[in-house]
Design a protein around this motif. Structure first.
Motif, PDB file in Angstrom:
ATOM      1  N   ARG A  19       9.258 -70.138  97.805  1.00 17.09           N
ATOM      2  CA  ARG A  19       7.931 -71.475  97.849  1.00 17.09           C
ATOM      3  C   ARG A  19       7.328 -71.249  96.665  1.00 17.09           C
ATOM      4  NH1 ARG A  19       3.193 -72.975  99.750  1.00 17.09           N
ATOM      5  NH2 ARG A  19       3.185 -71.562 100.916  1.00 17.09           N
ATOM      6  N   LEU A  20       6.458 -70.440  96.505  1.00 14.90           N
ATOM      7  CA  LEU A  20       5.728 -69.694  95.165  1.00 14.90           C
ATOM      8  C   LEU A  20       6.423 -70.040  93.785  1.00 14.90           C
ATOM      9  CD1 LEU A  20       2.523 -69.370  94.465  1.00 14.90           C
ATOM     10  CD2 LEU A  20       3.432 -67.091  95.053  1.00 14.90           C
ATOM     11  N   GLU A  21       7.522 -69.115  93.851  1.00 11.91           N
ATOM     12  CA  GLU A  21       8.727 -69.509  92.989  1.00 11.91           C
ATOM     13  C   GLU A  21       8.779 -70.206  92.185  1.00 11.91           C
ATOM     14  OE1 GLU A  21      12.016 -66.390  91.402  1.00 11.91           O
ATOM     15  OE2 GLU A  21      12.184 -66.691  93.491  1.00 11.91           O
ATOM     16  N   ARG A  22       9.233 -71.651  93.567  1.00 12.48           N
ATOM     17  CA  ARG A  22       9.140 -72.619  92.911  1.00 12.48           C
ATOM     18  C   ARG A  22       8.222 -73.342  92.486  1.00 12.48           C
ATOM     19  NH1 ARG A  22      12.115 -72.511  97.728  1.00 12.48           N
ATOM     20  NH2 ARG A  22      10.581 -73.243  99.131  1.00 12.48           N
ATOM     21  N   ASP A  23       7.458 -73.182  93.137  1.00  8.00           N
ATOM     22  CA  ASP A  23       5.890 -73.690  92.662  1.00  8.00           C
ATOM     23  C   ASP A  23       5.570 -73.504  91.293  1.00  8.00           C
ATOM     24  OD1 ASP A  23       6.143 -75.443  95.316  1.00  8.00           O
ATOM     25  OD2 ASP A  23       3.872 -74.118  96.093  1.00  8.00           O
ATOM     26  N   LEU A  24       5.724 -71.956  91.446  1.00  4.30           N
ATOM     27  CA  LEU A  24       5.367 -71.510  89.411  1.00  4.30           C
ATOM     28  C   LEU A  24       6.580 -71.927  88.122  1.00  4.30           C
ATOM     29  CD1 LEU A  24       3.631 -68.830  90.824  1.00  4.30           C
ATOM     30  CD2 LEU A  24       2.124 -70.982  90.416  1.00  4.30           C
ATOM     31  N   GLU A  25       7.276 -72.273  88.805  1.00  3.13           N
ATOM     32  CA  GLU A  25       8.522 -72.343  87.689  1.00  3.13           C
ATOM     33  C   GLU A  25       7.734 -73.565  86.768  1.00  3.13           C
ATOM     34  OE1 GLU A  25      13.070 -74.819  87.201  1.00  3.13           O
ATOM     35  OE2 GLU A  25      12.020 -74.155  89.430  1.00  3.13           O
ATOM     36  N   GLY A  26       7.833 -72.628  85.470  1.00  4.99           N
ATOM     37  CA  GLY A  26       7.392 -73.244  84.481  1.00  4.99           C
ATOM     38  C   GLY A  26       5.957 -72.487  83.091  1.00  4.99           C
ATOM     39  N   GLN A  27       5.025 -71.779  84.875  1.00  8.89           N
ATOM     40  CA  GLN A  27       3.924 -71.260  84.393  1.00  8.89           C
ATOM     41  C   GLN A  27       3.768 -70.203  85.077  1.00  8.89           C
ATOM     42  OE1 GLN A  27       2.124 -73.484  87.890  1.00  8.89           O
ATOM     43  NE2 GLN A  27       0.793 -73.892  86.292  1.00  8.89           N
ATOM     44  N   ALA A  28       5.127 -69.389  85.938  1.00 11.98           N
ATOM     45  CA  ALA A  28       4.307 -67.966  85.874  1.00 11.98           C
ATOM     46  C   ALA A  28       6.054 -67.476  86.234  1.00 11.98           C
ATOM     47  CB  ALA A  28       3.846 -67.793  86.869  1.00 11.98           C
ATOM     48  N   GLN A  29       6.221 -66.039  86.545  1.00 16.60           N
ATOM     49  CA  GLN A  29       7.410 -65.465  86.359  1.00 16.60           C
ATOM     50  C   GLN A  29       7.098 -64.529  87.690  1.00 16.60           C
ATOM     51  OE1 GLN A  29       9.177 -63.014  83.706  1.00 16.60           O
ATOM     52  NE2 GLN A  29      10.867 -62.741  84.369  1.00 16.60           N
ATOM     53  N   VAL A  30       7.728 -64.980  88.289  1.00  9.74           N
ATOM     54  CA  VAL A  30       7.870 -63.915  90.094  1.00  9.74           C
ATOM     55  C   VAL A  30       8.691 -63.332  90.336  1.00  9.74           C
ATOM     56  CG1 VAL A  30       7.662 -64.185  92.275  1.00  9.74           C
ATOM     57  CG2 VAL A  30       7.109 -65.881  91.153  1.00  9.74           C
ATOM     58  N   LEU A  31       8.678 -61.458  89.947  1.00 13.61           N
ATOM     59  CA  LEU A  31       9.673 -60.531  90.067  1.00 13.61           C
ATOM     60  C   LEU A  31       9.577 -59.791  91.305  1.00 13.61           C
ATOM     61  CD1 LEU A  31      11.337 -58.565  88.377  1.00 13.61           C
ATOM     62  CD2 LEU A  31      10.125 -57.625  87.244  1.00 13.61           C
ATOM     63  N   ARG A  32      10.395 -59.800  91.628  1.00 11.93           N
ATOM     64  CA  ARG A  32      10.620 -58.642  93.563  1.00 11.93           C
ATOM     65  C   ARG A  32      10.837 -57.410  93.067  1.00 11.93           C
ATOM     66  NH1 ARG A  32      11.806 -63.551  97.106  1.00 11.93           N
ATOM     67  NH2 ARG A  32      11.510 -65.496  95.981  1.00 11.93           N
ATOM     68  N   LEU A  33      10.391 -56.549  93.812  1.00 14.15           N
ATOM     69  CA  LEU A  33      10.768 -55.294  93.602  1.00 14.15           C
ATOM     70  C   LEU A  33      10.415 -54.531  95.079  1.00 14.15           C
ATOM     71  CD1 LEU A  33       9.266 -54.262  90.542  1.00 14.15           C
ATOM     72  CD2 LEU A  33      11.260 -54.785  90.690  1.00 14.15           C
ATOM     73  N   SER A  34      11.227 -54.306  95.295  1.00 12.82           N
ATOM     74  CA  SER A  34      11.996 -53.187  96.616  1.00 12.82           C
ATOM     75  C   SER A  34      11.061 -51.841  96.345  1.00 12.82           C
ATOM     76  CB  SER A  34      13.350 -52.686  97.078  1.00 12.82           C
ATOM     77  OG  SER A  34      13.131 -52.237  98.250  1.00 12.82           O
ATOM     78  N   ALA A  35      10.244 -52.015  97.470  1.00  8.81           N
ATOM     79  CA  ALA A  35       8.891 -50.166  97.043  1.00  8.81           C
ATOM     80  C   ALA A  35       9.634 -49.487  97.263  1.00  8.81           C
ATOM     81  CB  ALA A  35       8.143 -50.209  98.285  1.00  8.81           C
ATOM     82  N   TRP A  36      10.909 -49.246  97.855  1.00 10.48           N
ATOM     83  CA  TRP A  36      12.015 -48.227  97.974  1.00 10.48           C
ATOM     84  C   TRP A  36      13.389 -48.431  97.362  1.00 10.48           C
ATOM     85  CZ3 TRP A  36      10.469 -51.874 101.562  1.00 10.48           C
ATOM     86  CH2 TRP A  36       9.893 -51.291 103.190  1.00 10.48           C
ATOM     87  N   SER A  37      13.146 -49.129  95.957  1.00 11.38           N
ATOM     88  CA  SER A  37      14.020 -48.691  95.205  1.00 11.38           C
ATOM     89  C   SER A  37      13.442 -47.538  94.182  1.00 11.38           C
ATOM     90  CB  SER A  37      14.110 -50.084  94.335  1.00 11.38           C
ATOM     91  OG  SER A  37      13.313 -50.611  92.863  1.00 11.38           O
ATOM     92  N   SER A  38      13.793 -47.100  93.307  1.00 12.61           N
ATOM     93  CA  SER A  38      12.858 -46.049  92.191  1.00 12.61           C
ATOM     94  C   SER A  38      12.099 -46.697  91.171  1.00 12.61           C
ATOM     95  CB  SER A  38      14.761 -45.500  90.971  1.00 12.61           C
ATOM     96  OG  SER A  38      13.842 -44.872  90.136  1.00 12.61           O
ATOM     97  N   VAL A  39      12.809 -47.820  91.101  1.00 15.34           N
ATOM     98  CA  VAL A  39      11.705 -48.687  89.886  1.00 15.34           C
ATOM     99  C   VAL A  39      10.592 -49.248  90.895  1.00 15.34           C
ATOM    100  CG1 VAL A  39      11.174 -51.081  88.772  1.00 15.34           C
ATOM    101  CG2 VAL A  39      13.712 -48.909  88.720  1.00 15.34           C
ATOM    102  N   GLY A  40      10.252 -49.626  92.085  1.00 17.31           N
ATOM    103  CA  GLY A  40       9.751 -49.910  93.159  1.00 17.31           C
ATOM    104  C   GLY A  40       9.012 -48.428  93.829  1.00 17.31           C
ATOM    105  N   ARG A  41       9.418 -47.834  93.491  1.00 13.47           N
ATOM    106  CA  ARG A  41       8.379 -46.393  93.271  1.00 13.47           C
ATOM    107  C   ARG A  41       7.675 -46.295  92.985  1.00 13.47           C
ATOM    108  NH1 ARG A  41      13.801 -44.132  96.270  1.00 13.47           N
ATOM    109  NH2 ARG A  41      13.603 -42.884  94.913  1.00 13.47           N
ATOM    110  N   GLN A  42       8.287 -46.126  91.570  1.00 11.68           N
ATOM    111  CA  GLN A  42       7.668 -45.939  90.686  1.00 11.68           C
ATOM    112  C   GLN A  42       6.817 -46.501  89.933  1.00 11.68           C
ATOM    113  OE1 GLN A  42       9.950 -45.929  86.646  1.00 11.68           O
ATOM    114  NE2 GLN A  42      11.753 -44.561  87.880  1.00 11.68           N
TER     115      GLN A  42
END
Length: 75
Positions: free
Chosen positions: A8-31
């Motif tokens: 919902r937040l991602e839809r509400d913020l379209e055009g204002q902010a970018q939402v990036l989701r990362l898994s805490a268990w992925s390599s990038v997420g852990r870093q």
């Protein structure tokens, strides 16, 4: 569960902010978790346009507070 709130937040913020989701268990997420001292899941980080961390929230996401923080950045 955080996913519906973030969706919902991602839809509400379209055009204002970018939402990036990362898994805490992925390599990038852990870093990034290590870099920003993330100790719980879910954790929400808000950065300004220069990449500076301006809001850090652990646990249940308060979408209204996030929106207020983003509005304050636009002023």
């Amino acid at each position: 569960m955080a996913k519906p709130v973030v969706d919902r937040l991602e839809r509400d913020l379209e055009g204002q902010a970018q939402v990036l989701r990362l898994s805490a268990w992925s390599s990038v997420g852990r870093q990034l978790a290590s870099r920003y001292n993330v100790r719980g899941v879910p954790t929400f980080l808000l950065f300004d346009g220069t990449g500076e961390l301006v809001h850090y929230q652990v646990g249940k996401l308060d979408a209204d507070r996030v929106k207020a923080e983003i509005d304050a950045l636009g002023r």
